[in-house]
Write a protein that holds these residues in place. Structure first.
Motif, PDB file in Angstrom:
ATOM      1  N   ARG A  16      31.444 -33.129 -43.854  1.00  0.00           N
ATOM      2  CA  ARG A  16      30.630 -32.640 -44.972  1.00  0.00           C
ATOM      3  C   ARG A  16      29.835 -31.401 -44.543  1.00  0.00           C
ATOM      4  NH1 ARG A  16      30.689 -38.055 -44.892  1.00  0.00           N
ATOM      5  NH2 ARG A  16      28.585 -38.424 -44.175  1.00  0.00           N
ATOM      6  N   GLU A  17      28.591 -31.306 -44.915  1.00  0.00           N
ATOM      7  CA  GLU A  17      27.788 -30.118 -44.581  1.00  0.00           C
ATOM      8  C   GLU A  17      27.643 -29.927 -43.069  1.00  0.00           C
ATOM      9  OE1 GLU A  17      26.588 -27.486 -46.405  1.00  0.00           O
ATOM     10  OE2 GLU A  17      27.923 -28.415 -47.870  1.00  0.00           O
ATOM     11  N   ARG A  70      29.641 -27.167 -41.220  1.00  0.00           N
ATOM     12  CA  ARG A  70      29.210 -25.764 -41.100  1.00  0.00           C
ATOM     13  C   ARG A  70      28.607 -25.478 -39.721  1.00  0.00           C
ATOM     14  NH1 ARG A  70      29.676 -23.758 -46.083  1.00  0.00           N
ATOM     15  NH2 ARG A  70      29.071 -25.030 -47.857  1.00  0.00           N
ATOM     16  N   GLU A 115      26.147 -36.126 -38.618  1.00  0.00           N
ATOM     17  CA  GLU A 115      24.909 -35.590 -38.023  1.00  0.00           C
ATOM     18  C   GLU A 115      25.110 -35.127 -36.573  1.00  0.00           C
ATOM     19  OE1 GLU A 115      24.703 -40.130 -37.979  1.00  0.00           O
ATOM     20  OE2 GLU A 115      25.126 -38.611 -39.485  1.00  0.00           O
ATOM     21  N   MET A 129      34.710 -29.336 -43.078  1.00  0.00           N
ATOM     22  CA  MET A 129      33.861 -29.612 -44.237  1.00  0.00           C
ATOM     23  C   MET A 129      34.281 -30.915 -44.918  1.00  0.00           C
ATOM     24  SD  MET A 129      31.633 -27.287 -44.097  1.00  0.00           S
ATOM     25  CE  MET A 129      30.812 -27.559 -45.661  1.00  0.00           C
TER      26      MET A 129
END
Length: 170
Positions: free
Chosen positions: A98-99, A102, A56, A94
């Protein structure tokens, strides 16, 4: 400045802890490039530099590929070389974040000049340029642009590399 991967990681984590947005610079030396070790060196640096970073927080980080052999030498990676390394970095981001990966901006830095900036900015995954000496990159065009804007350089991102100072715990 010679800093090992663990020290760089402590600086990244300290910057995030203090709500700063770090620029993590990675890149290989000339002998490593010539020895076919670019991918391994960059992967090691990215993994170590981002160790312990929560997905995050990914959007708070900027990553810069700065081939050491190009800094201040007048040499620079070709757009093809930059594309290969930037694609590798994005894939690794990535995997690690993870997301969130991006949201990490990946800049190219290493003898960026007006002559090579346009081609580098057309390169996939190059989200901007890290320029050490802005005055050399934009010259007098910025001051004398008849239209009053930087239309020729609209995608250039200039970042000042600021080291962490006393008061931060590593």
């Amino acid at each position: 400045l010679l800093e090992d991967d663990a020290f760089v990681n402590r600086k990244v984590l300290a910057a995030l802890k203090h709500d700063l947005q770090p620029i993590l610079c990675v890149g290989e030396k000339l002998d490593q490039r010539e020895g076919g070790k670019t991918a391994a060196v960059v992967e090691r640096q990215v993994r170590a530099g981002l160790k312990g970073v929560a997905p995050e927080r990914a959007g708070d980080i900027t990553l810069a590929y700065e081939p050491v052999w190009a800094i201040g030498t007048g040499l620079n990676a070709t757009p093809k070389q930059a594309a290969e390394v930037h694609a590798q970095i994005r894939k690794l981001l990535m995997e690690l974040l993870r997301e969130g990966g991006r949201g990490v901006r990946i800049l190219y830095g290493g003898s960026v000049k007006p002559e090579n900036s346009r081609e580098l900015l057309k390169t996939p995954e190059v989200n901007g340029l890290l320029v050490d000496e802005v005055h050399e990159a934009i010259g007098d065009r910025a001051a004398h642009d008849e239209r009053g804007d930087l239309h020729a350089l609209h995608r250039l991102l200039f970042f000042a590399q600021v080291g962490l100072r006393a008061g931060f715990e590593f």
